[in-house]
Scaffold this motif. Sequence first.
Motif, short mmCIF file in Angstrom:
data_model
loop_
_atom_site.label_atom_id
_atom_site.label_comp_id
_atom_site.label_asym_id
_atom_site.label_seq_id
_atom_site.Cartn_x
_atom_site.Cartn_y
_atom_site.Cartn_z
N LEU A 161 0.83 -1.21 0.00
CA LEU A 161 0.00 0.00 0.00
C LEU A 161 0.86 1.26 0.00
N LEU A 162 1.86 1.29 0.89
CA LEU A 162 2.73 2.47 0.97
C LEU A 162 3.52 2.65 -0.32
N ARG A 163 3.99 1.55 -0.89
CA ARG A 163 4.77 1.66 -2.12
C ARG A 163 3.91 2.12 -3.29
N ALA A 164 2.65 1.65 -3.33
CA ALA A 164 1.75 2.09 -4.40
C ALA A 164 1.42 3.58 -4.27
N LEU A 165 1.32 4.06 -3.02
CA LEU A 165 1.03 5.48 -2.80
C LEU A 165 2.28 6.34 -2.94
N TRP A 166 3.38 5.88 -2.37
CA TRP A 166 4.64 6.64 -2.38
C TRP A 166 5.78 5.69 -2.78
N PRO A 167 6.10 5.60 -4.05
CA PRO A 167 7.17 4.68 -4.52
C PRO A 167 8.51 4.91 -3.83
N LEU A 209 4.37 -4.24 -9.09
CA LEU A 209 4.89 -2.87 -9.08
C LEU A 209 6.28 -2.80 -9.69
N ASP A 210 7.05 -3.87 -9.54
CA ASP A 210 8.39 -3.91 -10.14
C ASP A 210 8.32 -3.89 -11.66
N SER A 261 0.18 4.31 -13.15
CA SER A 261 -0.84 4.80 -12.23
C SER A 261 -1.99 3.81 -12.07
N LYS A 262 -2.38 3.10 -13.15
CA LYS A 262 -3.47 2.13 -13.05
C LYS A 262 -3.09 0.97 -12.13
N VAL A 285 -3.52 -0.28 -4.49
CA VAL A 285 -3.96 0.45 -3.29
C VAL A 285 -5.28 -0.14 -2.80
N PHE A 286 -6.21 -0.35 -3.72
CA PHE A 286 -7.51 -0.91 -3.37
C PHE A 286 -7.38 -2.32 -2.80
N ILE A 287 -6.62 -3.19 -3.48
CA ILE A 287 -6.51 -4.59 -3.05
C ILE A 287 -5.75 -4.70 -1.73
N SER A 288 -4.63 -4.00 -1.61
CA SER A 288 -3.82 -4.12 -0.38
C SER A 288 -4.56 -3.55 0.82
#
Length: 574
Positions: free
Chosen positions: A146-152, A317-318, A323-324, A330-333
């Motif tokens: 979640l954090l990585r998706a919001l703030w890489p 994410l890697d 953005s998609k 974000v939603f799933i985590s």
Amino acid sequence: MRARQLAGELETRHPEGLSHLELFLATEDLLPVTEEKKTWTAWSFVSFWIADSFNLNTFTIASSMIAAGLNWWQAFVCVIIGYGLVGPLLVLNARPGAIHGIVFPAVNRTTFGLFGSLWPVFNRAGMACIWWGVQAWLGGECVYVLLRALWPSVTRIPNKMPASSETTSAYILSFVIYWLLSLPTIWVPIHKLKWLFAAKAVVGPIVGFALFGWSISRAGGIGPVFSQPAQLSGSALGWQMIISISSCFNNMFTLITNAPDFASRARTPSAAVWPQIIAMPIGFSVTSFLGIVIASSTVPQFGEQIWDVVKIMDKMLDTNGDSKTRAGLVFISAGFIYVQLLLNVAANSVSAGCDLTALFPRYINIRRGGYIAAIVGICMNPWLLYKSSATFGNYLGAYGVLLSCIAGPMITDYWFVRRGHMRLNDLYTLDRSGWYWYTAGIHWRGYVAYLCGFAVNAPGFIHTLAPNVSVPVGAQRIYYLSWITGTGISGLVYYLLCLLSPPPGMNRTFCEIDESAGEPRIDEIMREKYSSPREGAGVPSPSGQSGEEGDGYGYDEKAKRIGTEVHVLPSREG
């Protein structure tokens, strides 16, 4: 003087004048559940199991089967067999709780004795604390995604962890965040959780199916996912399937053992029967199927087999951090974080609380026990168990064999030895003529059965903990079947010993009845008007409740007689 005053303030709700031994028997959290707390209907149990099944651990157990060399349908067959066989054992062990409203530590006294039950309860409490940490680590991994998706930029946090830990400082930070989020959830009393579980039963499937569909899409469709061949054949394949079936069983042995804890909240006994037999295996089989497909999709997606479902999301994410992808994760985590929070309360916090209450009744109640589980969970370095699928599987097997030797005699005692006959009063008294006093409060038949069930699996158990110790292949395979050998042998030995030397209350006819019905009830005595509340304790309301559940119990002169005037709760039809 201040230390003594502080100790008094920390004491849980109980009557004054009891010895330390008597306190083990009759705290509020160990007495039968009051009628106003029996709020769980059949649909409550259905939603509970749907909610409980949709969690990351179920995904991970199923996905580890793919990493072990099975293909998708072989793994799914193992899941159906494993969880299908769990249901009957779960219901059989839950029955005393559903009929009489008593929790696992009290039910366990019938099999191992008033004080002999302390070791099984300690065993179960330890497992609940450790398992809390395991589930919390998975929740922490979701926080990281979640954090990585919001703030890489989270990935650039300097790593201070040693290489041997196979984790990073960013993951540890995420774990601590999850740990802090879990603290408020432990505060909620168990009988008020059903609405949270109802919400979890909706959130869990939504995020699970979302990740399932997305994984298939990223892998190029069903074809590439389902066309992957098995990596094993012959006897190696057969035994790996048996090991996989065992992993399903071992995953559930904590809940099988403490099944009375939740069944005690059933509005009617029938509510804890068919909803559990049907909803539990269906929920876990569906969730496992999703985990199997998600794991099978990693080879087409990434060119490598990944078994940790949260690592799969991280890998997304890697490979594609647009953005998609980030919005979807974000939603799933976030959904999985909520799922893990409620799962840990249901499967571990409440269980640890009930068990620790029985071990340290003067100072621990269910809520405080839940917080102790959280402290142990963060101190045990749970990330070490996720180094590989083999390490994870070995852990499941190791703790499953210990609990199977507890569940076997418990089920046998209720259904085949005493055949439903109980004396609830005798669960809460030091009267040596009581059914469950046995020899100084210890039931030797239960312990002989426990040791026999463990002895059969001991060589394989030792080999699992110390692989450098060589044991015969046959002994290892017996250990793989510990859910049969541990449960079956301990239960059979217990029954044979009871035939040779019948314990008090052994019966030839089946009738679910409390034979102490009509005798003075401890819970009624404790809930009468209190003429002299304990100094420093919360003054109870007319219903006998104070600010913190399980704390601040007042007393009167009648309550001092708990050692001899014992509790009864008439059995209910259902």
